[in-house]
Scaffold this motif. Sequence first.
Motif, mmCIF file in Angstrom:
data_model
loop_
_atom_site.group_PDB
_atom_site.id
_atom_site.type_symbol
_atom_site.label_atom_id
_atom_site.label_comp_id
_atom_site.label_asym_id
_atom_site.label_seq_id
_atom_site.Cartn_x
_atom_site.Cartn_y
_atom_site.Cartn_z
ATOM 1 N N HIS A 43 0.844 -1.191 0.000
ATOM 2 C CA HIS A 43 0.000 0.000 0.000
ATOM 3 C C HIS A 43 0.879 1.241 0.000
ATOM 4 C CE1 HIS A 43 1.004 -0.215 4.251
ATOM 5 N NE2 HIS A 43 0.448 0.948 4.461
ATOM 6 N N SER A 44 0.283 2.369 -0.352
ATOM 7 C CA SER A 44 1.009 3.638 -0.378
ATOM 8 C C SER A 44 0.113 4.756 0.115
ATOM 9 C CB SER A 44 1.479 3.961 -1.801
ATOM 10 O OG SER A 44 2.380 2.987 -2.261
ATOM 11 N N LEU A 45 0.745 5.826 0.576
ATOM 12 C CA LEU A 45 0.053 7.021 1.040
ATOM 13 C C LEU A 45 0.717 8.237 0.418
ATOM 14 C CD1 LEU A 45 0.280 5.778 4.640
ATOM 15 C CD2 LEU A 45 -1.915 6.241 3.584
ATOM 16 N N ALA A 46 -0.075 9.242 0.112
ATOM 17 C CA ALA A 46 0.454 10.495 -0.423
ATOM 18 C C ALA A 46 -0.155 11.660 0.345
ATOM 19 C CB ALA A 46 0.122 10.615 -1.908
ATOM 20 N N LEU A 47 0.663 12.648 0.658
ATOM 21 C CA LEU A 47 0.243 13.857 1.353
ATOM 22 C C LEU A 47 0.286 15.012 0.370
ATOM 23 C CD1 LEU A 47 -0.386 15.402 4.034
ATOM 24 C CD2 LEU A 47 2.108 15.667 4.273
ATOM 25 N N THR A 48 -0.813 15.781 0.301
ATOM 26 C CA THR A 48 -0.864 16.921 -0.610
ATOM 27 C C THR A 48 -0.454 18.202 0.116
ATOM 28 O OG1 THR A 48 -3.143 17.595 -0.148
ATOM 29 C CG2 THR A 48 -2.821 15.853 -1.807
ATOM 30 N N ALA A 49 -0.173 19.229 -0.656
ATOM 31 C CA ALA A 49 0.177 20.537 -0.098
ATOM 32 C C ALA A 49 -0.977 21.117 0.720
ATOM 33 C CB ALA A 49 0.569 21.493 -1.214
ATOM 34 N N ASP A 50 -2.207 20.680 0.441
ATOM 35 C CA ASP A 50 -3.390 21.138 1.183
ATOM 36 C C ASP A 50 -3.639 20.341 2.452
ATOM 37 O OD1 ASP A 50 -3.908 23.045 -0.780
ATOM 38 O OD2 ASP A 50 -5.160 21.675 -1.925
ATOM 39 N N GLY A 51 -2.772 19.370 2.753
ATOM 40 C CA GLY A 51 -2.910 18.567 3.966
ATOM 41 C C GLY A 51 -3.797 17.352 3.812
ATOM 42 N N GLU A 52 -4.213 17.040 2.608
ATOM 43 C CA GLU A 52 -5.022 15.842 2.377
ATOM 44 C C GLU A 52 -4.115 14.619 2.302
ATOM 45 O OE1 GLU A 52 -8.522 17.846 -0.348
ATOM 46 O OE2 GLU A 52 -6.881 16.802 -1.332
ATOM 47 N N VAL A 53 -4.663 13.484 2.741
ATOM 48 C CA VAL A 53 -3.948 12.218 2.637
ATOM 49 C C VAL A 53 -4.740 11.315 1.700
ATOM 50 C CG1 VAL A 53 -3.153 10.166 3.877
ATOM 51 C CG2 VAL A 53 -2.954 12.423 4.940
ATOM 52 N N TRP A 54 -4.048 10.721 0.750
ATOM 53 C CA TRP A 54 -4.630 9.784 -0.199
ATOM 54 C C TRP A 54 -3.951 8.442 0.002
ATOM 55 C CZ3 TRP A 54 -8.001 11.293 -4.382
ATOM 56 C CH2 TRP A 54 -8.340 12.646 -4.363
#
Length: 79
Positions: A43-54
Amino acid sequence: WSWGQGGLSALGHGDQQQDQCQPTKVEALAEQRIIAVSAGREHSLALTADGEVWSWGWGRSGRLGHGDEEEQPLPKKVE
């Protein structure tokens, strides 16, 4: 971008078992400004500049943060 072994939807391209031998854009995140990524074996996780986690990949034991244990073949925002 992701590449490698695609089992259990770990690469986020929507094709649950397809390996990628070359870097391939994760189209579901194309409109997001990603500032950090954490990749596990399944699995993987990504953090956006807006603070969202995907997250995407194998959801065993709730590891994706979506309140279930479902496999997620495309990045999905953690609510």
